[in-house]
Design an enzyme around this catalytic site. Structure first.
Site, PDB file in Angstrom:
ATOM      1  N   ASP A   1       0.876  -1.123  -0.140  1.00  0.00           N
ATOM      2  CA  ASP A   1       0.013   0.028   0.015  1.00  0.00           C
ATOM      3  C   ASP A   1       0.975   1.318  -0.237  1.00  0.00           C
ATOM      4  O   ASP A   1       2.009   1.343  -0.262  1.00  0.00           O
ATOM      5  CB  ASP A   1      -1.035  -0.123   1.004  1.00  0.00           C
TER       6      ASP A   1
ATOM      7  N   CYS B   1       2.188  -3.766   3.822  1.00  0.00           N
ATOM      8  CA  CYS B   1       1.603  -2.505   4.262  1.00  0.00           C
ATOM      9  C   CYS B   1       2.280  -1.791   5.501  1.00  0.00           C
ATOM     10  O   CYS B   1       3.448  -2.122   5.642  1.00  0.00           O
ATOM     11  CB  CYS B   1       0.130  -2.805   4.449  1.00  0.00           C
TER      12      CYS B   1
ATOM     13  N   THR C   1       1.422  -2.364   8.935  1.00  0.00           N
ATOM     14  CA  THR C   1       1.944  -3.349   9.944  1.00  0.00           C
ATOM     15  C   THR C   1       2.000  -4.725   9.099  1.00  0.00           C
ATOM     16  O   THR C   1       2.568  -5.659   9.827  1.00  0.00           O
ATOM     17  CB  THR C   1       0.812  -3.579  10.597  1.00  0.00           C
TER      18      THR C   1
ATOM     19  N   HIS D   1       6.655 -25.525   8.539  1.00  0.00           N
ATOM     20  CA  HIS D   1       5.413 -26.105   9.091  1.00  0.00           C
ATOM     21  C   HIS D   1       4.158 -25.746   8.533  1.00  0.00           C
ATOM     22  O   HIS D   1       3.137 -26.525   8.493  1.00  0.00           O
ATOM     23  CB  HIS D   1       5.284 -25.806  10.721  1.00  0.00           C
TER      24      HIS D   1
ATOM     25  N   HIS E   1       2.559 -32.173   9.596  1.00  0.00           N
ATOM     26  CA  HIS E   1       2.009 -30.909   9.408  1.00  0.00           C
ATOM     27  C   HIS E   1       0.856 -30.710   8.369  1.00  0.00           C
ATOM     28  O   HIS E   1      -0.087 -29.822   8.215  1.00  0.00           O
ATOM     29  CB  HIS E   1       3.050 -29.934   9.174  1.00  0.00           C
TER      30      HIS E   1
END
Ligand code: RB5
Length: 154
Positions: A8, A65, A67, A98, A133
């Site tokens: 962004d 972005c 965060t 995993h 997994h």
């Protein structure tokens, strides 16, 4: 290897640096934008990268972005996407080993460029381990496809 990258308006500089870094290693990078610092709604680039990954037009995706949270949430709404937001390399590596993540996300307001490069390196160099997994990933896929979770109940 071919990657898609998206961001962004707050992550334009970091995106450019990561793109150049990957290209210097011989990795092809498709940039879905934005390349403007004008306010931009991150679900657009999250969705574009996620679709390219889900359709196997690229091997994997990177999203940035402020965060890394919003853009990864948007990507995770596309079927088949396992996007993970990371602020350090250990989780990035384990998310591939995993959880077989196919998109990595991080925040330009949270980490610096050197940590971002380390995250990308650890993630790209790691391999999915499968085995036990896979059962868990199959359960995640069941939730995604059916909005129920019957596996493991019996
Ligand atoms: C933009 O202000 C900010 O909300 C965005 O970059 C991101 O951090 C959202 O999760």
């Amino acid at each position: 290897m071919k990657l898609a990258i998206g961001n962004d308006h707050v992550a334009v500089d970091m995106k450019k640096e990561i793109k150049e870094y990957l290209e210097s290693k011989g990795i092809e990078v498709i940039d879905v934008g934005t390349n403007s610092t004008k306010r931009f709604n991150y679900p657009i680039s999250g969705y574009k990268v996620a679709k390219m990954v889900a359709k196997q037009e690229v091997d994997a995706g990177i999203l940035i972005c402020g965060t890394g949270v919003g853009i990864s949430l948007a990507a995770n709404k596309v079927q088949g996407i396992r996007a993970c937001v990371c602020s350090e390399p250990y989780s990035a590596k384990l998310s591939k080993q995993h959880n077989n993540t196919n998109i990595i996300a991080f925040g330009a307001r949270v980490i610096g460029i050197e940590t971002a490069k380390m995250i990308v390196d650890e993630w790209l160099n790691a391999s999915y381990e499968g085995g036990r997994h896979q059962t868990r990933i199959d359960m995640i896929t069941e939730i995604e496809k059916t909005q129920t979770l019957k596996m493991g109940e019996e």
